[in-house]
Design an enzyme around this catalytic site. Structure first.
Site, PDB file in Angstrom:
ATOM      1  N   ASP A 259      23.571  12.177  67.310  1.00 22.45           N
ATOM      2  CA  ASP A 259      22.521  11.897  67.689  1.00 22.45           C
ATOM      3  C   ASP A 259      21.272  10.947  67.968  1.00 22.45           C
ATOM      4  O   ASP A 259      20.414  10.753  68.665  1.00 22.45           O
ATOM      5  CB  ASP A 259      21.937  11.862  65.937  1.00 22.45           C
ATOM      6  CG  ASP A 259      22.130  13.101  65.390  1.00 22.45           C
ATOM      7  OD1 ASP A 259      22.768  13.802  66.107  1.00 22.45           O
ATOM      8  OD2 ASP A 259      22.116  13.536  64.323  1.00 22.45           O
ATOM      9  N   ALA A 260      22.436   9.317  68.173  1.00 20.65           N
ATOM     10  CA  ALA A 260      22.085   8.643  68.532  1.00 20.65           C
ATOM     11  C   ALA A 260      21.970   8.430  70.201  1.00 20.65           C
ATOM     12  O   ALA A 260      21.103   7.861  71.320  1.00 20.65           O
ATOM     13  CB  ALA A 260      22.867   7.533  68.169  1.00 20.65           C
TER      14      ALA A 260
ATOM     15  N   LYS B  69      20.964  42.791  61.224  1.00 19.52           N
ATOM     16  CA  LYS B  69      20.431  43.116  61.391  1.00 19.52           C
ATOM     17  C   LYS B  69      19.724  41.808  60.798  1.00 19.52           C
ATOM     18  O   LYS B  69      19.443  41.419  59.456  1.00 19.52           O
ATOM     19  CB  LYS B  69      19.838  44.367  60.177  1.00 19.52           C
ATOM     20  CG  LYS B  69      18.173  44.543  60.471  1.00 19.52           C
ATOM     21  CD  LYS B  69      17.947  45.966  60.168  1.00 19.52           C
ATOM     22  CE  LYS B  69      16.222  46.226  60.004  1.00 19.52           C
ATOM     23  NZ  LYS B  69      15.911  44.993  59.529  1.00 19.52           N
TER      24      LYS B  69
ATOM     25  N   LYS C 217      23.498  49.647  68.321  1.00 20.11           N
ATOM     26  CA  LYS C 217      23.181  50.601  69.581  1.00 20.11           C
ATOM     27  C   LYS C 217      23.599  50.974  70.526  1.00 20.11           C
ATOM     28  O   LYS C 217      24.714  49.917  70.573  1.00 20.11           O
ATOM     29  CB  LYS C 217      22.197  48.806  69.908  1.00 20.11           C
ATOM     30  CG  LYS C 217      20.701  48.607  69.360  1.00 20.11           C
ATOM     31  CD  LYS C 217      20.457  47.172  69.769  1.00 20.11           C
ATOM     32  CE  LYS C 217      19.831  46.418  68.556  1.00 20.11           C
ATOM     33  NZ  LYS C 217      19.999  44.828  68.518  1.00 20.11           N
TER      34      LYS C 217
ATOM     35  N   LYS D  81      21.666  49.759  56.658  1.00 23.29           N
ATOM     36  CA  LYS D  81      21.060  48.733  55.845  1.00 23.29           C
ATOM     37  C   LYS D  81      22.046  48.490  54.591  1.00 23.29           C
ATOM     38  O   LYS D  81      22.768  49.518  53.520  1.00 23.29           O
ATOM     39  CB  LYS D  81      19.877  49.024  55.023  1.00 23.29           C
ATOM     40  CG  LYS D  81      18.351  49.392  55.924  1.00 23.29           C
ATOM     41  CD  LYS D  81      18.122  47.723  56.467  1.00 23.29           C
ATOM     42  CE  LYS D  81      16.976  47.172  55.295  1.00 23.29           C
ATOM     43  NZ  LYS D  81      15.936  48.260  55.704  1.00 23.29           N
TER      44      LYS D  81
ATOM     45  N   CYS E 184      31.155  25.574  19.079  1.00 25.25           N
ATOM     46  CA  CYS E 184      31.850  24.728  18.318  1.00 25.25           C
ATOM     47  C   CYS E 184      30.933  23.958  16.721  1.00 25.25           C
ATOM     48  O   CYS E 184      31.399  23.183  16.472  1.00 25.25           O
ATOM     49  CB  CYS E 184      32.853  24.025  18.836  1.00 25.25           C
ATOM     50  SG  CYS E 184      31.820  22.665  19.626  1.00 25.25           S
TER      51      CYS E 184
END
Ligand code: IVH
Length: 672
Positions: free
Chosen positions: A35-36, A117, A292, A316, A413
């Site tokens: 990141d640096a 999906k 598809k 689904k 208990c």
């Protein structure tokens, strides 16, 4: 003032690098730099652009955020409509779809592109000569809303196409989502600010995208997956949907890693099952899979009926939410003494099973959601997770309901219940003296991923504890057939099987054993790390909090739990008894002595291996000190190749990187 060429060149170079790393980070989840380093490049670009504002272009990565709030969204007419898909809810309906396709194409077996999906919201991204000029929501399919400024803040969406042959005009269609982890975090923040939490990631994504102020959208972490095209001028030269997805991936659009080309009805249904099993582990929500017809000319031939294509269908998953009535709220005591309020429900069919109980998590949650006996509630069951009560329907609440009160004594208990200040959970303080905790500890000890004692289930453990036949895991190893066969529903045959399973469990691994002990905050991964690091149980028991924190991923909280566990004399006694009873494990060599040939080496995986899954292979490599990365470069040490490898294989050959097959990898790992 003219700008020195070298500066313009540096700006161009920085933009390209930043976009490339954006793609690695946001689309592939595979950062190649720290990141640096990324921030350094970004700041350098900002600084150069600040000094030379005439060089700032709309497609610069610095220009994602910053647009002014709008009064309202403009309308966008879609050049090609954004249609919907027909749904199939069971295998019969999928079979009917496949039959219609086969008949229309006069084919015996059809090749399909299958993909998840995505459960987000559809958008259309328009690129003119390779530059993102407009992004729109689906709207009614014909007219949507112009949300360009908001979509520009989504880092996974390229501002510019990366491919060499850029079409005059290209509309990319796909779904904007919020990852499950980002959704959880957003809701935590919302709650802390005293604002309303979102119901699910889809609502959160929709709420975030439809903000008139793009700065709000920018503060929410959204992502995007491409699944097709809209209008195009100067189309990419592809003849199959799967190639189109590859083309989109080359242009740095995120596409589902789970996409697959399959053949025939069997292939479709296999894919549905595989994705169904993976669903919980995916970083985003899906509500089914899409099939598809892969051949694009064949898609054209099949065409559309009404508002949905005939060449595709959405298969689904069963609905995950349903409404029912809360009959009672009871309190269960777990392995660590945690008291969990549980709603007893009028049975309801949800997520493919009938649900009669749903967790309410803890007292705060019950109050936050304000769930009461008699309420009509929304119940959610996603995949294999425990069903939960999501919310009550306020308008259906009967008169005279009372709010839930957590008992102050353990319902099992009778011991005192305490709630620590920084914890949401109330706990029974009796520890293993509480029969409920004892039972759960035993069940955990015997569970498949711990000591794996087959046949030692809930009913049997209940009887063993209630009749005071056993009280600790060590007592299991003293059981005889006689003690068992006297119990309800325990014929001699099953008693013999259980005893054999207990005997078999004696040979185990240190990692399983540590996990089986049920130390608070020590899951399987931590147990493995401990086993690797220390190599023996005595070493772990003797380690203090500082020493424990030297183990990878162990911080102060976990270290404290471990130290506390081993400070209890009772626990040490149980461990000693288990070892005396013959529980044994091969001493695992500490991490340093694993095959030196893998340590520090980088691997790239491509194609399907014959036996190992990708995760298996990755785990094995990492356990030996190697790392698995996403792309091949000259610095890559090995490329592991399976069936149907991708372009990574070609690249490996091109760069002369060592190529291994599965057996080669295994040999290397073994140090042969
Ligand atoms: S293809 C002609 N593929 O589902 C329609 N749609 O019911 C082409 N969706 O609004 C759509 N994941 O937003 C396609 N892999 C996927 C999808 C997908 C989610 C959404 C899409 C559309 C809806 C259709």
């Amino acid at each position: 003032m003219t700008v020195p060429k070298s500066i313009a060149k540096r700006i161009k170079q920085l933009r390209e690098e930043i976009e490339r790393h954006n793609y690695q980070y946001y689309a592939l989840d595979n950062p190649l730099i720290s990141d640096a380093d990324y921030d350094r490049m970004f700041h350098e670009l900002q600084e150069l652009e600040g000094r030379h504002p005439e060089l700032v272009t709309a497609d610069s990565p610095t220009q994602r955020v910053g647009a002014e709030p709008l009064a309202e969204f403009a309308e966008v007419a879609h050049r090609t409509p954004m249609l919907s898909l027909n749904n199939a809810f069971d295998e019969k309906e999928v079979a009917a779809f496949d039959r219609r396709v086969r008949e229309a194409l006069a084919l015996e077996r059809v090749e399909y592109a299958a993909e998840p999906k995505f459960d987000g919201l559809a958008v259309s991204l328009a690129y003119e000569r390779g530059v993102l000029i407009r992004g729109a929501t689906r709207g009614d399919g014909y007219t949507g809303e112009d949300v360009t400024a908001n979509l520009r803040t989504v880092r996974a969406i390229p501002l510019k196409l990366a491919g060499r042959h850029v079409p005059e005009m290209l509309e990319v269609r796909g779904e904007v989502l919020m990852l499950k982890a980002d959704f959880e975090q957003l809701n935590r923040i919302q709650r802390e600010k005293g604002e309303k939490a979102f119901v699910n990631p889809r609502n959160a994504a929709a709420g975030s995208l439809r903000q008139l102020d793009p700065r709000i959208t920018a503060s929410r972490r959204l992502t995007f997956f491409a699944y097709g095209l809209g209008a195009v001028d100067g189309a990419p030269r592809v003849s199959r949907h799967s190639e189109l997805l590859d083309y989109l991936a080359q242009n740095r659009f995120p596409v589902a890693r789970e996409r697959k080309v399959v053949k025939g009805l069997e292939g479709l249904l296999d894919y549905y099952r595989v994705i169904g099993a993976k669903r919980m582990g995916l970083p985003y929500d899906i509500d089914g899979v899409v099939y598809k017809v892969n051949d694009l000319p064949a898609q054209g031939k099949l065409g559309f009926v009404a508002r949905a294509p005939r060449f595709a269908v959405a298969h689904k998953f069963p609905a995950e939410e349903a409404t029912t009535r809360v009959e009672a709220i009871e309190v269960q005591v777990g392995r660590t003494g945690a008291l969990t309020p549980v709603a007893r429900l009028d049975p309801v069919f949800v997520g493919g099973v009938t649900v009669t109980n749903a967790t309410l998590h803890n007292e705060d949650e019950v109050h936050r959601k304000d769930i009461r006996v008699g309420d009509t509630v929304v119940v959610r069951r996603a995949g294999d997770v425990i069903p939960e009560v999501v919310r009550a329907l306020a308008e259906k609440r009967p008169a005279h309901t009372r709010t839930f009160i957590m008992p102050t004594k353990c319902p099992v208990c009778g011991s005192t219940v305490k709630k620590l200040e920084d914890e949401a959970v109330a706990r029974c303080t009796a520890g293993l003296y509480c029969p409920a905790q004892r039972k759960q500890a035993l069940l955990h000890f015997a569970s498949r991923r711990a000591m794996d004692i087959e046949g030692l289930g809930e009913k049997l453990v209940d009887q063993l504890v209630e009749n005071q036949i056993i009280s600790t895991p060590a007592d299991l190893y003293k059981l005889g057939i006689a003690a068992l066969s006297g119990l309800e529903r325990m014929a001699e045959k099953s008693a013999t099987n259980v005893i054999a399973a207990i005997e078999k469990s004696k040979r185990t691994t240190l990692a399983r054993f540590i996990y089986a002990l049920g130390i608070r905050n020590v899951g399987e991964a931590t147990a493995r790390d401990l086993a690797q690091h220390f190599g023996g149980i005595d070493e772990i028991a003797e380690a203090d909090v500082e020493v424990l924190q030297q183990v990878t991923d162990i911080g102060p909280v976990v270290a404290q739990s471990i130290a506390q566990f081993f400070a209890e004399r009772h626990n040490l006694e149980v461990i000693a008894q288990l070892l005396a009873a013959g529980v044994s494990f091969e001493r695992v060599a500490p991490a340093v002595s694993v095959s030196g040939r893998v340590r520090g080496k980088t691997f790239v995986l491509t194609g399907t291996l014959p036996n190992l899954t990708r995760d298996d292979a990755k785990q094995k490599i990492e356990a030996s000190g190697g790392s698995v990365i996403g792309s091949v470069s000259k610095k890559t040490d090995y490329v592991v190749v399976g069936a149907d490898p991708g372009s990574k294989y070609d690249r490996a050959v091109e760069l002369g990187v060592t190529v291994l097959d599965e057996s080669g990898l295994l040999a290397l790992l073994k140090g042969v």
